[in-house]
Design an enzyme around this catalytic site. Structure first.
Site, mmCIF file in Angstrom:
data_model
loop_
_atom_site.group_PDB
_atom_site.id
_atom_site.type_symbol
_atom_site.label_atom_id
_atom_site.label_comp_id
_atom_site.label_asym_id
_atom_site.label_seq_id
_atom_site.Cartn_x
_atom_site.Cartn_y
_atom_site.Cartn_z
ATOM 1 N N ASP A 1 19.617 -4.618 0.234
ATOM 2 C CA ASP A 1 19.020 -3.404 -0.198
ATOM 3 C C ASP A 1 18.988 -2.735 1.371
ATOM 4 O OD1 ASP A 1 17.393 -5.887 0.342
ATOM 5 O OD2 ASP A 1 15.601 -4.434 0.697
ATOM 6 N N ASP B 1 0.808 -0.980 -0.030
ATOM 7 C CA ASP B 1 0.192 -0.100 -0.304
ATOM 8 C C ASP B 1 1.010 1.234 0.052
ATOM 9 O OD1 ASP B 1 0.904 -0.001 2.462
ATOM 10 O OD2 ASP B 1 -0.934 -0.097 3.517
HETATM 11 P P1 AMP Z 1 12.582 -3.712 4.058
HETATM 12 O O1 AMP Z 1 13.188 -4.972 3.991
HETATM 13 O O2 AMP Z 1 11.463 -3.138 5.214
HETATM 14 O O3 AMP Z 1 13.292 -2.391 3.977
HETATM 15 O O4 AMP Z 1 11.551 -3.409 2.612
HETATM 16 C C1 AMP Z 1 11.748 -4.392 1.503
HETATM 17 C C2 AMP Z 1 10.885 -3.714 0.258
HETATM 18 O O5 AMP Z 1 9.580 -3.800 0.656
HETATM 19 C C3 AMP Z 1 11.402 -2.452 -0.002
HETATM 20 O O6 AMP Z 1 11.572 -2.267 -1.362
HETATM 21 C C4 AMP Z 1 10.265 -1.578 0.563
HETATM 22 O O7 AMP Z 1 10.166 -0.213 -0.408
HETATM 23 C C5 AMP Z 1 8.966 -2.334 0.234
HETATM 24 N N1 AMP Z 1 7.881 -2.151 1.003
HETATM 25 C C6 AMP Z 1 7.786 -2.400 2.514
HETATM 26 N N2 AMP Z 1 6.728 -1.971 2.899
HETATM 27 C C7 AMP Z 1 5.945 -1.614 1.877
HETATM 28 C C8 AMP Z 1 4.634 -1.161 1.581
HETATM 29 N N3 AMP Z 1 3.832 -1.000 2.834
HETATM 30 N N4 AMP Z 1 4.122 -0.869 0.473
HETATM 31 C C9 AMP Z 1 5.102 -1.053 -0.600
HETATM 32 N N5 AMP Z 1 6.353 -1.463 -0.393
HETATM 33 C C10 AMP Z 1 6.755 -1.733 0.938
HETATM 34 MG MG MG Z 2 14.678 -1.477 3.012
#
Ligand code: AMP
Ligand code: MG
Length: 384
Positions: free
Chosen positions: A224, A96
């Protein structure tokens, strides 16, 4: 994407001033912190990147974050200002694009705590409530947007993105840009990619040593979530360890404990190898030679880390000097803590007061302290 009812929950006035922003005026700008209004000059963008998530390679990108732009401080330092939870982007992959208040306040509190501890980290400028609900597994939760400040958002995954597209020109530009922004002293190096790799590895080793020093568990050390600046980035299911156990994890999605406390140094090395892999095509025109250069550096990572870890752990024990036995002195204390299920931070705090349950280790440590010229008070000040 505008939200219903922007309301400022918290503003970091000290950080606003450091950035050269008018904290008083910021108080009236909830609309900016929620993404309803753009600050003048901002051209928001979502960054593309790739990454290894729990070991699996995938394309990613800012799925819920927007870079508003760069801010140059009165001291001429350059920072990214980013909104996190600002709505869907082309990288949202069905998500979202939003965030709940709880995790955004958590990132604010923990990142600012890390900063206060002197550990390189992204900062938090503000959290604004959106007046809208987000749907999570706990049900409907109030939404929020975090304003994050970072030396940059260049990730290992950014390099992986360029490498995956076999875009050597992009890799070279990215390397130059990263050197310029984070390692200007290395600009003009004979082999820019090799110099960047070595410098980035050293910064990661030193960062992870600081995490280990304070019992910090990042929780999602995907490539990442590794910043080339050497800052801690992307606070998710992170925590500070209580009872000492290297197997400690807090993340419910990390079922196998890949990112457990004690695994962090090896994972950092694994992530460093992914950066090296991405840089391979520009490390050396001869593939075999490029591999040799990369492997040589990756092998050194453990030494970089061990050196930094010993330094920060010695400080925790009030040691100003170095002795060959220090590693086992530290390790034996850790083993004792694990056996006793002792609290990591409280054990070291107890040592500053000389409160630890008297044992053979305590005697060894006292003898070690007496072999340095610094006073007990100086040792305690260092430990604190
Ligand atoms: P993270 O490991 O939490 O840094 O996130 C992994 C990936 O998921 C990143 O590309 C974030 O941008 C994406 N992401 C996390 N939460 C959301 C969300 N609510 N909506 C869209 N993309 C998300
Ligand atoms: Mg991230």
């Amino acid at each position: 994407t505008p939200v219903k009812e922007p309301r400022l929950l918290i503003l970091n006035e000290a950080l606003a001033s450091e950035l050269g922003l008018d904290a008083e005026a910021m108080r009236q700008r909830a609309a900016v912190f929620a993404g309803n209004e753009l600050p003048s000059g901002a051209k928001p963008l979502a960054q593309a990147y790739a990454g290894h998530q729990f070991g699996n390679f995938t394309g990613l990108g800012d799925g819920r974050a927007l870079l508003l732009g760069e801010q140059i401080t009165p001291e001429c330092r350059r920072f990214d200002i980013q909104l996190k939870g600002a709505g869907p982007t082309p990288f949202s992959r069905g998500g979202d694009g939003r965030a709940a208040i709880g995790p955004m306040l958590r990132e604010y509190v923990i990142s600012e705590a890390m900063h206060a501890l002197g550990i390189p980290t992204t900062r938090s400028l503000a959290v604004a409530a959106t007046g809208e609900a987000v749907f999570r597994k706990q049900g409907l939760l109030p939404g929020a947007v975090l304003t994050r400040v970072a030396a940059s958002h260049i990730r290992v995954g950014t390099f992986q993105w360029a490498a995956a597209h076999q875009d050597l020109a992009a890799l070279r530009v990215l390397t130059e840009h990263t050197l310029e922004r984070h390692y200007p002293e290395l600009l003009g190096a004979e082999n820019p990619a090799l110099s960047l790799l070595e410098a980035a590895l050293k910064r990661q080793a030193s960062l992870i040593a600081r995490w280990m020093q304070v019992g910090f568990i990042h929780g999602v050390m995907n490539t990442d979530n590794v910043a080339l600046s050497g800052e801690t980035i992307d606070y998710g299911p992170c925590a500070f360890m209580d009872e000492y156990d290297p197997k400690t994890t807090f993340s419910s999605i990390d079922r196998r404990g890949r990112y457990a406390f004690g695994n962090q140094p090896q994972i950092a090395q694994w992530n460093a190898a992914r950066l090296a892999e991405a840089l391979l095509p520009i490390l050396h025109p001869d593939e075999k030679k490029a591999l040799e250069l990369a492997n040589g550096l990756i092998e050194k990572f453990a030494d970089f880390f061990q050196h930094d870890w010993l330094t920060v752990m010695r400080a925790k024990l009030g040691l100003f000097t170095t002795e060959a036995e220090d590693r086992s002195l530290i390790q034996d204390l850790l083993n004792w803590m694990q056996a006793k299920k002792a609290d990591y931070t409280l054990t070291f705090a107890a040592l500053t007061k000389g409160h630890l349950e008297s044992n053979e280790w305590q005697t060894r440590w006292q003898q070690r302290l007496s072999r340095q010229t610094q006073s007990r008070d100086e040792a305690v000040a260092l430990m604190r």
